[in-house]
Design an enzyme around this catalytic site. Structure first.
Site, mmCIF file in Angstrom:
data_model
loop_
_atom_site.group_PDB
_atom_site.id
_atom_site.type_symbol
_atom_site.label_atom_id
_atom_site.label_comp_id
_atom_site.label_asym_id
_atom_site.label_seq_id
_atom_site.Cartn_x
_atom_site.Cartn_y
_atom_site.Cartn_z
ATOM 1 N N TYR A 1 34.309 -13.405 1.900
ATOM 2 C CA TYR A 1 34.708 -12.074 1.428
ATOM 3 C C TYR A 1 34.774 -11.110 2.604
ATOM 4 O O TYR A 1 34.116 -11.304 3.626
ATOM 5 C CB TYR A 1 33.680 -11.532 0.427
ATOM 6 C CG TYR A 1 33.773 -12.109 -0.969
ATOM 7 C CD1 TYR A 1 34.540 -11.477 -1.946
ATOM 8 C CD2 TYR A 1 33.086 -13.270 -1.312
ATOM 9 C CE1 TYR A 1 34.613 -11.986 -3.240
ATOM 10 C CE2 TYR A 1 33.160 -13.792 -2.588
ATOM 11 C CZ TYR A 1 33.927 -13.147 -3.549
ATOM 12 O OH TYR A 1 34.007 -13.654 -4.821
ATOM 13 N N ASP B 1 35.168 -9.591 -10.016
ATOM 14 C CA ASP B 1 34.907 -8.548 -10.997
ATOM 15 C C ASP B 1 36.075 -7.582 -11.128
ATOM 16 O O ASP B 1 37.013 -7.592 -10.324
ATOM 17 C CB ASP B 1 33.645 -7.767 -10.610
ATOM 18 C CG ASP B 1 32.375 -8.594 -10.782
ATOM 19 O OD1 ASP B 1 32.397 -9.570 -11.550
ATOM 20 O OD2 ASP B 1 31.364 -8.252 -10.143
#
Length: 247
Positions: free
Chosen positions: A109, A51
């Site tokens: 992540y 994003d």
């Protein structure tokens, strides 16, 4: 011929990975650089979307090229042409039917939090002053490692067939004045890591119990989960692939 690119980027200046009309994206800048050097229209496919504002220590990308190229020379040319906030780490030749997106076995992540004001971490880590109970937050990690349906941690408007994810590992750790959340899975939903972090911070502040955290997962209702933490603390850290895809 198909090639994999291992790239890193600071996502601060970009509207995410995926190419968009009238917006600067990492994919758009990379496509332009490759097309300029190879003198043909090149379109890349990434392992997944990040994003707006999210960083990547490792993003894997594939593209096709008619002629075999000098890989070492190509890395140098790309890094000379790309802006300072995007780097090409490595290029590897792969089988023609291999996809950077669909062949990925796992994605990992890391979310970075720092607890004292530091100008050198501005835009690269989330400043969060409150005291946190890491034991309780790690107890949440034990819950999500055995969970499958993460609809309550997904953005509402997303086109997916299901909300099932297999979490391979998840844990919080303290490093000096930083607190890091590590998570790896076979796939992630849009906004999932940032929603998980925001909800676990509620548990860490003891404003939510572990039982309530589990109830949120059962509810499949994003409105009941915590807020989405800022994008600038999130990094795509690692992607794994079968070894036999490489030539």
């Amino acid at each position: 011929m198909r090639y994999f690119l291992d790239i890193s980027y600071n996502g601060s200046a970009y509207h995410g990975w995926q190419i968009q009309n009238n917006a600067k994206t990492v994919q758009g800048v990379l496509n332009e650089a490759l097309s300029t050097i190879l003198r043909s229209e090149i379109s890349t496919i990434g392992s997944g979307r990040t994003d707006t504002g999210v960083h990547a220590m490792m993003q894997m990308v594939h593209f096709d090229c008619e002629d075999e190229m000098d890989i070492i020379l190509m890395v140098g040319k790309l890094n000379s042409l790309l802006p300072q906030d995007i780097s090409v780490n490595e290029i590897k030749k792969v089988k023609d039917d291999v996809s950077a997106r669909f062949e990925a076995g796992s994605r990992a992540y890391i979310y970075k939090i720092h607890q004292h004001k530091n100008p050198f971490k501005q835009g690269l880590s989330y400043l969060f002053h409150q005291t946190l109970n890491l034991d309780q937050m790690n107890a949440c990690c034990e819950v999500i490692k055995s969970w499958k349906d993460f609809e309550s941690m997904s953005k509402v408007k997303t086109e997916v067939n299901n909300f099932n994810c297999e979490i391979f590992s998840a844990f919080w750790e303290k490093q000096n004045d930083e607190i890091h959340f590590h998570v790896s899975a076979n796939r992630f939903l849009r906004g999932m890591v940032r929603a998980l972090v925001g909800t676990m911070l509620e548990v860490g502040q003891e404003r939510m119990t572990l039982a309530e955290f589990e109830q949120i997962l059962k509810s499949k209702d994003r409105k009941k989960a915590g807020r989405s933490v800022p994008a600038h603390g999130l990094y795509l850290r690692d992607i794994t692939y079968p070894k036999d895809i490489y030539l």
